[in-house]
Scaffold this active site. Structure first.
Site, PDB file in Angstrom:
ATOM      1  N   TYR A  31       8.881   0.366   0.329  1.00 30.75           N
ATOM      2  CA  TYR A  31       8.083  -0.851   0.453  1.00 30.75           C
ATOM      3  C   TYR A  31       7.031  -0.668   1.550  1.00 30.75           C
ATOM      4  O   TYR A  31       5.848  -0.968   1.365  1.00 30.75           O
ATOM      5  CB  TYR A  31       8.991  -2.035   0.778  1.00 30.75           C
ATOM      6  CG  TYR A  31       8.260  -3.348   0.897  1.00 30.75           C
ATOM      7  CD1 TYR A  31       8.072  -4.171  -0.213  1.00 30.75           C
ATOM      8  CD2 TYR A  31       7.740  -3.776   2.116  1.00 30.75           C
ATOM      9  CE1 TYR A  31       7.393  -5.371  -0.112  1.00 30.75           C
ATOM     10  CE2 TYR A  31       7.065  -4.970   2.223  1.00 30.75           C
ATOM     11  CZ  TYR A  31       6.888  -5.769   1.117  1.00 30.75           C
ATOM     12  OH  TYR A  31       6.205  -6.949   1.223  1.00 30.75           O
TER      13      TYR A  31
ATOM     14  N   HIS B 221       2.751  -0.396   1.300  1.00 27.70           N
ATOM     15  CA  HIS B 221       1.833  -1.265   2.027  1.00 27.70           C
ATOM     16  C   HIS B 221       0.978  -0.479   3.015  1.00 27.70           C
ATOM     17  O   HIS B 221      -0.163  -0.857   3.276  1.00 27.70           O
ATOM     18  CB  HIS B 221       2.597  -2.406   2.705  1.00 27.70           C
ATOM     19  CG  HIS B 221       2.951  -3.486   1.741  1.00 27.70           C
ATOM     20  ND1 HIS B 221       4.037  -3.406   0.893  1.00 27.70           N
ATOM     21  CD2 HIS B 221       2.332  -4.655   1.457  1.00 27.70           C
ATOM     22  CE1 HIS B 221       4.065  -4.485   0.133  1.00 27.70           C
ATOM     23  NE2 HIS B 221       3.049  -5.261   0.455  1.00 27.70           N
TER      24      HIS B 221
ATOM     25  N   TYR C 240      -2.914 -11.750   7.347  1.00 34.77           N
ATOM     26  CA  TYR C 240      -1.773 -11.549   6.446  1.00 34.77           C
ATOM     27  C   TYR C 240      -0.793 -10.605   7.128  1.00 34.77           C
ATOM     28  O   TYR C 240      -1.140  -9.487   7.492  1.00 34.77           O
ATOM     29  CB  TYR C 240      -2.262 -10.958   5.132  1.00 34.77           C
ATOM     30  CG  TYR C 240      -1.276 -11.035   3.983  1.00 34.77           C
ATOM     31  CD1 TYR C 240       0.069 -11.265   4.173  1.00 34.77           C
ATOM     32  CD2 TYR C 240      -1.715 -10.876   2.684  1.00 34.77           C
ATOM     33  CE1 TYR C 240       0.950 -11.341   3.106  1.00 34.77           C
ATOM     34  CE2 TYR C 240      -0.850 -10.953   1.598  1.00 34.77           C
ATOM     35  CZ  TYR C 240       0.484 -11.174   1.828  1.00 34.77           C
ATOM     36  OH  TYR C 240       1.353 -11.243   0.777  1.00 34.77           O
TER      37      TYR C 240
ATOM     38  N   TRP D 163      -0.456  -5.018  -9.163  1.00 35.73           N
ATOM     39  CA  TRP D 163       0.286  -4.858  -7.910  1.00 35.73           C
ATOM     40  C   TRP D 163       1.710  -5.389  -8.068  1.00 35.73           C
ATOM     41  O   TRP D 163       2.671  -4.750  -7.638  1.00 35.73           O
ATOM     42  CB  TRP D 163      -0.431  -5.565  -6.767  1.00 35.73           C
ATOM     43  CG  TRP D 163       0.283  -5.410  -5.454  1.00 35.73           C
ATOM     44  CD1 TRP D 163       1.131  -6.308  -4.880  1.00 35.73           C
ATOM     45  CD2 TRP D 163       0.242  -4.281  -4.579  1.00 35.73           C
ATOM     46  NE1 TRP D 163       1.612  -5.811  -3.690  1.00 35.73           N
ATOM     47  CE2 TRP D 163       1.080  -4.568  -3.479  1.00 35.73           C
ATOM     48  CE3 TRP D 163      -0.430  -3.064  -4.602  1.00 35.73           C
ATOM     49  CZ2 TRP D 163       1.264  -3.680  -2.421  1.00 35.73           C
ATOM     50  CZ3 TRP D 163      -0.238  -2.181  -3.551  1.00 35.73           C
ATOM     51  CH2 TRP D 163       0.594  -2.485  -2.481  1.00 35.73           C
TER      52      TRP D 163
END
Length: 105
Positions: free
Chosen positions: A18, A22, A41, A76
């Protein structure tokens, strides 16, 4: 400024993957988020839980609509579904909106 928070669950053993995805986020995804007016974000992790937060310069409705209409977001989400689960509200079919309980500026 509107603010949005979400939560999700990492699948077992997928934390490093993960993070890697990113760290290598697609430029077109970043461009779309900026187009949607999303800034600041941030995603946090504890155990198998993920918590995300962002601010919507152009409003939450605009950010949601821009993302919902984008094939990049669909791509995505497909890319990420093997590393995380994002439970949806069975009544609405969308992710439950988190209720803000405290804010200090």
């Amino acid at each position: 400024m509107d603010r949005y928070a979400w939560k999700a669950i990492l699948k077992p053993g997928m934390k490093a993957e993960y993070k890697r995805r990113h760290d290598e986020i697609w430029p077109e995804m970043v461009e779309l988020l900026k187009k949607a007016g999303i800034k600041n974000y941030t995603i946090w992790n504890v155990g198998d839980e993920l918590f995300g937060y962002y601010e919507c310069e152009k409003g939450l409705d605009f950010a949601a609509k821009t993302q919902a209409e984008s094939p990049i977001v669909d791509k995505w989400n497909e890319y990420m579904k093997d590393v995380m689960e994002m439970p949806l509200d069975p009544d609405t079919g969308v992710q439950p909106k988190l209720e803000r309980m405290f804010f200090l500026e």
